[in-house]
Write a protein that holds these residues in place. Structure first.
Motif, PDB file in Angstrom:
ATOM      1  N   SER A   1      -1.794  17.687  14.532  1.00 48.15           N
ATOM      2  CA  SER A   1      -3.033  18.231  15.210  1.00 48.15           C
ATOM      3  C   SER A   1      -4.039  18.223  14.226  1.00 48.15           C
ATOM      4  O   SER A   1      -4.237  18.937  13.119  1.00 48.15           O
ATOM      5  N   ALA A   2      -5.145  17.189  14.335  1.00 49.51           N
ATOM      6  CA  ALA A   2      -5.979  17.131  13.579  1.00 49.51           C
ATOM      7  C   ALA A   2      -7.160  16.508  14.251  1.00 49.51           C
ATOM      8  O   ALA A   2      -7.041  15.558  15.075  1.00 49.51           O
ATOM      9  N   ALA A   3      -8.488  16.589  13.465  1.00 46.21           N
ATOM     10  CA  ALA A   3      -9.712  15.734  13.930  1.00 46.21           C
ATOM     11  C   ALA A   3     -10.570  15.455  12.612  1.00 46.21           C
ATOM     12  O   ALA A   3     -10.225  16.531  11.942  1.00 46.21           O
TER      13      ALA A   3
ATOM     14  N   TYR B   1      -1.329  24.505  10.721  1.00 48.72           N
ATOM     15  CA  TYR B   1      -1.506  23.579   9.612  1.00 48.72           C
ATOM     16  C   TYR B   1      -1.983  24.034   8.399  1.00 48.72           C
ATOM     17  O   TYR B   1      -2.752  23.215   7.528  1.00 48.72           O
ATOM     18  N   LEU B   2      -2.422  25.450   8.275  1.00 47.20           N
ATOM     19  CA  LEU B   2      -3.324  25.819   7.176  1.00 47.20           C
ATOM     20  C   LEU B   2      -2.767  25.502   5.766  1.00 47.20           C
ATOM     21  O   LEU B   2      -3.268  24.798   5.029  1.00 47.20           O
ATOM     22  N   THR B   3      -1.335  25.876   5.555  1.00 48.19           N
ATOM     23  CA  THR B   3      -0.702  25.342   4.276  1.00 48.19           C
ATOM     24  C   THR B   3      -0.578  24.091   4.026  1.00 48.19           C
ATOM     25  O   THR B   3      -0.993  23.401   3.010  1.00 48.19           O
ATOM     26  N   GLN B   4      -0.230  23.278   5.230  1.00 49.19           N
ATOM     27  CA  GLN B   4       0.106  21.936   4.931  1.00 49.19           C
ATOM     28  C   GLN B   4      -1.166  21.214   4.648  1.00 49.19           C
ATOM     29  O   GLN B   4      -1.270  20.220   3.914  1.00 49.19           O
ATOM     30  N   SER B   5      -2.168  21.436   5.292  1.00 55.30           N
ATOM     31  CA  SER B   5      -3.470  20.675   5.333  1.00 55.30           C
ATOM     32  C   SER B   5      -4.153  20.883   3.652  1.00 55.30           C
ATOM     33  O   SER B   5      -4.574  19.995   3.310  1.00 55.30           O
TER      34      SER B   5
END
Ligand code: ZN
Ligand code: ZN
Length: 357
Positions: A37-39, A56-60
């Motif tokens: 999930s991203a743009a 996805y706070l940490t992963q990103s």
């Protein structure tokens, strides 16, 4: 140039102020983010943004390239639109090839007056077609791993096992050797079943004395490989052996044509002319090849429709085939890197007709 810089150069050429990137493979290529999930907004002024949701706070934070400011939100498109400069006319490119019509409608609702949406589908994909050294290394290792896995499977014997057993063994062996998975569901197809270019492995034992098509690939660190070999499972009908030699001749001729310069169509024609001349033109019903990278099928196309010229850095397949309905099928596929002055074959398995037990 960095990947965002490559996009910015394209924005300048097309007189765009920014590009909204919504396809997750393109997002990964640009930022390194592997989540679902991203743009991304790549801006001509260099203020690039990456937008994802709370999961996805940490992963990103770990994955996303520092060239992008991170924003966390529940509504990606709304956030992408809201964060655009608040005044002046602005041309925003979007992915008209892949953005669903419904999302396009929502996006139009979110952007302020003065923001024009401009179709820019394919912009990132065209850049992705040229691989850098790191990408080439991953594809090369994926190809070697897949080849090693097939050798393991062949050593266990294939005649008498079902197509499905062999396909599963191949998938499992690639995983065991370190692949993230198969880059697509392997094709293992014997005899007349091999005459279907996209044959699904069956619960049918592989018989002796026929041809066996194996089309497989591995995914390693996100990058795919793709290769096909056709084997003999014993003594062949001379007509089948003749078809094998024809496809091999066409494959090697087309391979020699791979270098910077010709279009995909021109390289395709090299193999097609040889197969046509032998009277099998109607039995070669697909394109010669395709690009391979983060996706196992990506640009450029090597086919009758392939208008893109090959350039150094591309990784493509060369895979002519002859499929005789009710007879046998032969396909031989190599993965090839287009170098500055020619090409380098990344597939490592020999192509002379090989008999397996
Ligand atoms: Zn393939
Ligand atoms: Zn292929």
């Amino acid at each position: 140039m960095s990947r965002p810089e490559l996009v910015v150069a394209q924005l300048r050429e097309r007189e765009l102020d920014a590009l909204l990137v919504t396809d997750l493979v393109n997002v990964r290529w640009l930022t390194g983010f592997t989540g679902s999930s991203a743009a991304v907004v790549v801006a001509a002024d260099g203020k690039h943004r990456f937008i994802t949701d709370f999961r996805y706070l940490t992963q990103s934070a770990e994955e996303v390239d520092a060239a992008f400011a991170r924003e966390i939100t529940q509504n990606l498109l709304e956030q992408a639109a809201k964060g655009l400069p608040s005044d002046g006319a602005l041309r925003l490119g979007f992915d008209d090839h892949k953005l669903p019509v419904r999302d396009h409608g929502r996006l139009e609702g979110f952007v302020r007056d003065g923001v024009g949406l401009v179709a820019a589908g394919g912009l990132v994909e065209d850049l992705r077609a040229r691989k850098d050294a790191g990408e080439l290394d991953k594809i090369r290792r994926a190809a070697k791993l897949a080849d090693d896995a097939l050798e393991d499977v062949l050593a266990r014997g294939v005649v008498g096992r079902t197509e499905r057993e062999v396909a599963l063994d191949l998938e499992f062996t690639m995983r065991k050797l370190g692949a993230e998975g198969a880059s697509f569901e392997p094709i293992v197809a014997a005899g007349a079943h091999g005459a279907l270019p996209h044959a699904k492995p069956r619960d049918v034992p592989i018989p002796p004395g026929t041809l066996l098509v194996v089309d497989w690939g591995a995914t390693l660190e996100g990058y795919a490989s793709d290769c096909t070999r056709t084997f003999a499972t014993g003594e062949l009908d001379p007509r089948d052996a003749e078809i094998y030699e024809l496809v091999l001749t066409a494959q090697e001729a087309a391979l020699q044509a791979v270098e910077p310069g010709p279009t995909g169509k021109e390289v395709d024609a090299v193999a097609r002319q040889i197969i046509d001349a032998a009277g099998h033109g109607e039995h070669f019903g697909h394109g010669l090849g395709h690009g391979v990278g983060l996706e196992v099928h990506e640009g450029p196309r090597l086919s009758k429709q392939g208008e893109t010229a090959l350039t150094s850095g591309m990784v493509v397949t060369v895979e002519p085939g002859v499929y005789v309905p009710g007879g046998v099928g032969v396909r031989i596929e190599d993965l090839v890197y287009v170098s500055e002055d020619g090409h380098e074959v990344l597939s490592t398995l020999p192509k002379a007709l090989r008999t397996v037990g």
